[in-house]
Design an enzyme around this catalytic site. Structure first.
Site, PDB file in Angstrom:
ATOM      1  N   GLY A 152       0.826  -1.220   0.000  1.00 16.10           N
ATOM      2  CA  GLY A 152       0.000   0.000   0.000  1.00 16.10           C
ATOM      3  C   GLY A 152       0.846   1.248   0.000  1.00 16.10           C
ATOM      4  O   GLY A 152       0.568   2.214  -0.722  1.00 16.10           O
ATOM      5  N   TYR A 208      -2.773   6.834   6.946  1.00 15.56           N
ATOM      6  CA  TYR A 208      -2.830   8.021   6.100  1.00 15.56           C
ATOM      7  C   TYR A 208      -2.435   9.282   6.863  1.00 15.56           C
ATOM      8  O   TYR A 208      -1.693  10.113   6.343  1.00 15.56           O
ATOM      9  CB  TYR A 208      -4.215   8.184   5.486  1.00 15.56           C
ATOM     10  CG  TYR A 208      -4.642   7.008   4.636  1.00 15.56           C
ATOM     11  CD1 TYR A 208      -3.717   6.239   3.932  1.00 15.56           C
ATOM     12  CD2 TYR A 208      -5.976   6.654   4.549  1.00 15.56           C
ATOM     13  CE1 TYR A 208      -4.113   5.159   3.168  1.00 15.56           C
ATOM     14  CE2 TYR A 208      -6.379   5.575   3.774  1.00 15.56           C
ATOM     15  CZ  TYR A 208      -5.446   4.838   3.083  1.00 15.56           C
ATOM     16  OH  TYR A 208      -5.839   3.769   2.323  1.00 15.56           O
TER      17      TYR A 208
END
Length: 104
Positions: free
Chosen positions: A41, A75
């Site tokens: 990711g 994030y």
């Protein structure tokens, strides 16, 4: 026997990585696999960021489900900011077809 080939779905990162590791084991190259779900990711986001910078784009945006605390944590650790003042709209089905035909 019927075999179905389809794109991977969110949440199947471990399964895909398992396939990669199994193939590497079979080919006696397991020592070459340097990946895990978090790295796959992070590498994807880094690639998108490089493309944005190279193309002179001012930002990179994506969506995350509000209950996905693990992803939100990743994030925000990257410096991403939640955009609470925005609402996501979706056009689908008959409404999508009507707009595509030019008769909204």
């Amino acid at each position: 026997m019927t075999i179905t080939i389809r794109p991977a779905r969110p949440g199947e990162e471990g399964l895909v990585l398992g396939f990669i590791r199994a193939l590497a084991d079979y080919e006696r190259l397991a020592h070459e696999v340097e990946a895990d779900e978090a790295a796959i990711g992070a590498a994807l986001l880094a690639n998108f960021a490089r493309r944005c910078v190279a193309e002179g784009l001012g930002r990179l945006e994506w969506w995350v489900l509000d209950w996905n605390e693990a992803a939100i944590g990743v994030y925000t650790s990257l410096g991403a900011q939640p955009m609470d003042q925005w609402t996501v709209f979706r056009l689908s089905g008959e409404a999508l077809e009507r707009l595509a035909e030019g008769s909204a």
